[in-house]
Motif scaffolding. Structure first.
Motif, PDB file in Angstrom:
ATOM      1  N   ARG A  97       0.820  -1.200   0.000  1.00  0.00           N
ATOM      2  CA  ARG A  97       0.000   0.000   0.000  1.00  0.00           C
ATOM      3  C   ARG A  97       0.865   1.267   0.000  1.00  0.00           C
ATOM      4  NH1 ARG A  97      -5.341   0.743   1.970  1.00  0.00           N
ATOM      5  NH2 ARG A  97      -5.303  -1.323   2.942  1.00  0.00           N
ATOM      6  N   SER A  98       0.428   2.262  -0.764  1.00  0.00           N
ATOM      7  CA  SER A  98       1.031   3.596  -0.704  1.00  0.00           C
ATOM      8  C   SER A  98      -0.054   4.606  -1.039  1.00  0.00           C
ATOM      9  CB  SER A  98       2.207   3.735  -1.675  1.00  0.00           C
ATOM     10  OG  SER A  98       1.748   3.780  -3.017  1.00  0.00           O
ATOM     11  N   ASP A  99       0.135   5.860  -0.610  1.00  0.00           N
ATOM     12  CA  ASP A  99      -0.852   6.906  -0.889  1.00  0.00           C
ATOM     13  C   ASP A  99      -1.030   7.096  -2.384  1.00  0.00           C
ATOM     14  OD1 ASP A  99      -1.167   7.281   1.813  1.00  0.00           O
ATOM     15  OD2 ASP A  99       0.193   9.007   1.931  1.00  0.00           O
ATOM     16  N   GLU A 100       0.055   7.051  -3.120  1.00  0.00           N
ATOM     17  CA  GLU A 100      -0.022   7.237  -4.568  1.00  0.00           C
ATOM     18  C   GLU A 100      -0.857   6.141  -5.216  1.00  0.00           C
ATOM     19  OE1 GLU A 100       2.947   7.551  -8.466  1.00  0.00           O
ATOM     20  OE2 GLU A 100       3.775   7.206  -6.463  1.00  0.00           O
ATOM     21  N   GLU A 114      -3.164   4.302  -3.838  1.00  0.00           N
ATOM     22  CA  GLU A 114      -4.559   4.313  -3.403  1.00  0.00           C
ATOM     23  C   GLU A 114      -5.414   5.290  -4.200  1.00  0.00           C
ATOM     24  OE1 GLU A 114      -5.679   2.991   0.828  1.00  0.00           O
ATOM     25  OE2 GLU A 114      -4.121   4.525   1.095  1.00  0.00           O
ATOM     26  N   ARG A 115      -4.812   6.200  -4.920  1.00  0.00           N
ATOM     27  CA  ARG A 115      -5.602   7.112  -5.752  1.00  0.00           C
ATOM     28  C   ARG A 115      -6.314   6.357  -6.865  1.00  0.00           C
ATOM     29  NH1 ARG A 115      -1.151  10.874  -4.958  1.00  0.00           N
ATOM     30  NH2 ARG A 115      -0.185  10.185  -6.904  1.00  0.00           N
TER      31      ARG A 115
END
Length: 336
Positions: free
Chosen positions: A94-97, A99-100
């Protein structure tokens, strides 16, 4: 009603409800097109050990969802998902990028990276920054996270696989390598003589990343697909399917959702003595003596080894050293 039967009934009810809400396009689609790179023993081509792909495909199959995984280079995985030629991946951190554009399942494994050095090396580092001035081999294209990215003074050597990194370590081209704790367990279990004579294994995780099944947000029925996967995953963790895919006799997870882990046996034959090796799936297990461990066997929880009925205490597949259990399986190995 046993705990397992209760969970099975609840899972079946939830699954029917989830499938009933699937959009027609999602329910009727031929199969999910997934992609992964070659990252043994987690992902690889058919015929090789690929436990992450097997876990995901099995859960989806149990949910009535067909899926096919294509193994390509990591850049092709990312590009294919972004361009829509792949619907998602069986194994991704998982990463913020990410999850977009992607929906992430509940974690089904935790990758815990531990330090491995040549025999006689000091592997007692508590954090990666303790290795300033050292050459550390790691698989190069994974987003290891802040613990690794922020380390100063560490010379990282990029390898394409654990085998390549081991070759560099043994050749003296690296001082250490980072490997997953599950890989270390496989090596110590399946190649004990080579591993013990050649390597030193650290026990402190220097980085932790949860592993997920992902689907593009714009795939029809993506949320329902993820929920169906999560539902089946919970059943697999308690009915022995998960441990069997991992080729392990004992795993530790929170079976009943009370915040306390249980030691889950593979089948109803638990061996003649308490387990010497337990794989803690999500890295929450404290050091606990057998008399205080909670054992989950065929739908029931027993407080301590002595509370387990004698009828279960016979030699069987829950003993990780049982050669009958391993016969016919493809276990992860490296060339020394």
């Amino acid at each position: 009603m046993t705990i397992l039967a209760h969970h099975a009934k609840r899972i079946a009810f939830c699954l029917v409800a989830v499938l009933a809400t699937l959009p027609a396009q999602a329910a009727d689609q031929d199969e999910l097109r997934l992609a992964s790179d070659a990252w043994p023993p987690f992902t690889d081509r058919p015929g090789n050990h690929r436990i992450a792909i097997e876990i995901v495909h099995t859960a989806l199959e149990r949910a009535g969802i067909e899926a096919m995984t294509t193994v390509v280079g990591w850049r092709e995985v990312v590009r294919g998902i972004r361009q829509g030629s792949f619907d998602g991946s069986a194994a991704m951190w998982r990463s913020d990028e990410r999850e977009r554009d992607l929906l992430f399942s509940d974690p089904y494994l935790e990758n815990r990276l531990v330090l491995v050095g040549r025999k006689g090396s000091d592997v007692a580092a508590k954090k990666i920054s303790d290795l300033g001035g050292k050459r550390v081999a790691a698989v190069g294209h994974y987003a290891y996270g802040e613990e690794i990215d922020s380390a100063r003074g560490v010379l990282f050597i990029s390898g394409r696989s654990d085998q390549e990194n081991l070759d560099k370590l043994l050749a003296g081209e690296a001082d250490y390598m980072l490997v997953d704790a599950l890989v270390a367990l496989y090596l110590l279990t399946n190649q004990p003589q080579e591993a013990a004579a050649t390597l030193e294994f650290g026990t402190t995780p220097l980085a932790r990343r949860t592993l997920h099944f992902v689907v593009r947000r714009d795939v029809a029925g993506a949320e329902e697909i993820i929920e169906a996967f999560n539902t089946e995953l919970r059943g697999m963790l308690t009915d022995g399917t998960f441990a069997q895919i991992l080729h392990l006799g004992w795993i530790q997870v929170d079976v009943d959702g009370d915040g306390r882990d249980e030691v889950v046996a593979l089948g109803g034959q638990v061996g003649l003595a308490p387990p010497g090796s337990i794989y803690d799936v999500f890295g929450t297990m404290p050091e606990t003596p057998p008399e205080k461990q909670r054992f989950f066997i065929q739908g029931n929880i027993y407080e301590g080894w002595d509370a387990i009925p004698e009828q279960y205490k016979v030699q069987g597949p829950a003993d990780p050293m049982d050669t009958t259990f391993k016969q016919g399986t493809t276990l992860f190995t490296l060339q020394f």
